[in-house]
Design an enzyme around this catalytic site. Structure first.
Site, PDB file in Angstrom:
ATOM      1  N   LEU A 216      41.747  18.438  10.781  1.00 53.01           N
ATOM      2  CA  LEU A 216      42.182  17.069  10.491  1.00 53.01           C
ATOM      3  C   LEU A 216      43.259  16.667  11.492  1.00 53.01           C
ATOM      4  O   LEU A 216      44.221  17.393  11.670  1.00 53.01           O
ATOM      5  CB  LEU A 216      42.802  17.100   9.087  1.00 53.01           C
ATOM      6  N   HIS A 217      43.072  15.543  12.166  1.00 53.10           N
ATOM      7  CA  HIS A 217      44.154  15.106  13.062  1.00 53.10           C
ATOM      8  C   HIS A 217      44.119  13.627  13.420  1.00 53.10           C
ATOM      9  O   HIS A 217      44.998  13.138  14.098  1.00 53.10           O
ATOM     10  CB  HIS A 217      44.133  15.908  14.369  1.00 53.10           C
ATOM     11  N   ARG A 218      43.063  12.906  12.997  1.00 52.34           N
ATOM     12  CA  ARG A 218      42.931  11.517  13.436  1.00 52.34           C
ATOM     13  C   ARG A 218      44.075  10.653  12.926  1.00 52.34           C
ATOM     14  O   ARG A 218      44.454  10.749  11.748  1.00 52.34           O
ATOM     15  CB  ARG A 218      41.624  10.920  12.918  1.00 52.34           C
ATOM     16  N   ASP A 295      37.589  15.682  10.822  1.00 50.93           N
ATOM     17  CA  ASP A 295      37.551  14.332  11.387  1.00 50.93           C
ATOM     18  C   ASP A 295      37.482  14.405  12.907  1.00 50.93           C
ATOM     19  O   ASP A 295      37.665  13.423  13.608  1.00 50.93           O
ATOM     20  CB  ASP A 295      38.754  13.486  10.919  1.00 50.93           C
TER      21      ASP A 295
END
Ligand code: UD1
Ligand code: UDP
Length: 373
Positions: A216-218, A295
């Protein structure tokens, strides 16, 4: 002087010097097969690293593991707001391009590094090759979508991975210089999976049997407290339902945001947070996972190539091919949708259809840029 390094004949005319611009984790990974191919062919090329990513586990680890030559230029730009980061890179890249005067620059993907590199080259009338051109999420709120669109419209060579991306370009009136070459992530996956199997012990070290892999990083997920909380809720419900650990190599942006929002208390035992891992370890974590929740763009592609079911924690994807072959569901971040997508994928049989090519994209790219238009 080694004459073979001076000039290079591609499918047509001469291209003298190539500048490969990279800056972040996915660009290093996806450009690594292109760099290897330049080395194999003895081409005159150099690597320019903007320093957008700089932590060891987001940057140097990939050079070490993939045995890549050091960048000739490292710009040390670091983190910052979108405009400031891009602007700083633009000026510094221009200086290098003015000194080196390459015939063509290659950028990959949709980061600020890509936009800055392409803009700098376009003003100096240096040819631009965009690797992984033509992807569209059709969501202009994403910084990456802006970067893609602008870069595609100023590029000379548009290396699209699939026919879907070619059609996106045609719909925007881009017809010249478009070449369907596959995605270099297939080259990278094929080149490194065998090595990973012999060198990585991460699955044993973490004592894993059945597990879900999470990344997850968006910006749209982790910079939005509500969305981030929703996703953490979905993880917790998944753990309650399936009782399998969720392995979470956490991106530094996500770590920072969890701290900033005071959400540490939402992390739980079944969610095993670790630092980001190297590519060989990550390939092993992916290929042995029961299912992946992500993501990330690159992780959606790799899951598809490795035939691992993938739930995308976004409202859109610029990789619709993964959905069309039945290996990815775009679920957003509401827990009910995420749980339902996981259930659906776990009960379906995946095809081994890989829409992203045969692992020879780098070879094709270098062949095309041998042609002077
Ligand atoms: C960038 C790209 C994104 C890509 C991602 C790959 C843009 C607009 N975004 O997002 O498209 O999917 O890289 O991972 O170009 N940080 C560190 N160490 C690092 C790098 C970052 O600690 O080596 C932290 C910093 O707190 C920084 C934050 O992560 O502020 C975000 O980094 P940044 O490069 O701005 O964006 P990413 O979220 O990594
Ligand atoms: N990756 C990695 N270690 C990790 C997480 C991801 O090596 O801990 C690799 C992954 O295999 C993929 C790439 O990083 O090739 C994806 O990068 P990221 O998710 O940061 O960016 P995106 O693809 O979304 O732009």
């Amino acid at each position: 002087m080694d004459v073979s390094r001076i000039r290079y004949k591609g499918a047509g005319e001469w291209c003298k010097m190539i500048c490969i611009i990279i800056g972040t984790r996915p660009e290093i990974i996806k450009m690594s097969p292109v760099i290897r191919e330049c080395e194999r062919l003895g081409l005159d090329y150099f690597v320019l690293h903007t320093g957008q990513h700089y932590s060891y586990e987001m940057d140097r680890i990939f050079f070490d593991e993939l045995e890549l030559p050091d960048a000739k230029y490292y710009l040390d730009v670091g983190s910052g707001n979108q405009g400031k980061q891009t602007g700083l890179m633009l000026g510094k890249i221009e200086d290098i391009l003015l000194d080196e005067r390459p015939d063509v620059i290659l950028v990959q993907g949709d980061t600020n590094t890509v936009l800055a590199g392409a803009l700098a080259a376009s003003k100096l009338h240096i040819k631009i090759g965009h690797v992984e051109a033509g992807l569209r999420s059709f969501d202009r709120d994403m910084p990456e979508e802006i970067n893609r669109v602008i870069t595609d419209h100023i590029s000379d060579y548009l290396f699209v991975p699939t026919d879907v991306s070619k059609q996106n370009l045609l719909a925007e009136g881009i017809t010249d210089g478009v070449h369907v070459v596959g995605n270099t992530i297939v080259d990278a996956t094929f080149q490194n999976l065998v090595i990973a199997k012999s060198r990585s012990n991460i699955v044993e070290e973490l004592n894993l049997k059945k597990y879900f892999l999470v990344t997850l990083h968006r910006v749209e997920n982790v910079d939005d407290k509500q969305r981030l909380e929703n996703i953490l809720t979905a993880f917790e419900l998944l753990y309650e339902k399936y009782s399998v650990p969720l392995i979470f190599p956490m991106h530094p942006r996500t770590r920072k945001q969890i701290k900033e929002f005071g959400l540490e208390y939402r992390l739980f035992d079944g969610l095993r947070v670790i630092d980001p891992v190297g590519y060989l370890d990550f390939l092993m974590l992916e290929s042995n996972a029961t299912l992946i929740l992500t993501d990330s763009g690159g992780v959606q592609e790799e899951a598809c190539i490795l035939n691992v079911p993938c739930v995308t924690l976004r409202d859109s994807t610029e990789r619709p091919e993964t959905v069309e072959v039945g290996k990815n569901i775009v679920a957003g971040c509401e827990s009910w949708n995420v749980l339902s997508a996981v259930g659906e994928l776990l009960s379906s049989i995946l095809s081994d259809n890989n829409p992203f090519g045969d692992g020879r994209s780098s070879e094709r790219i270098l062949n095309y840029i041998g042609i002077k238009s």
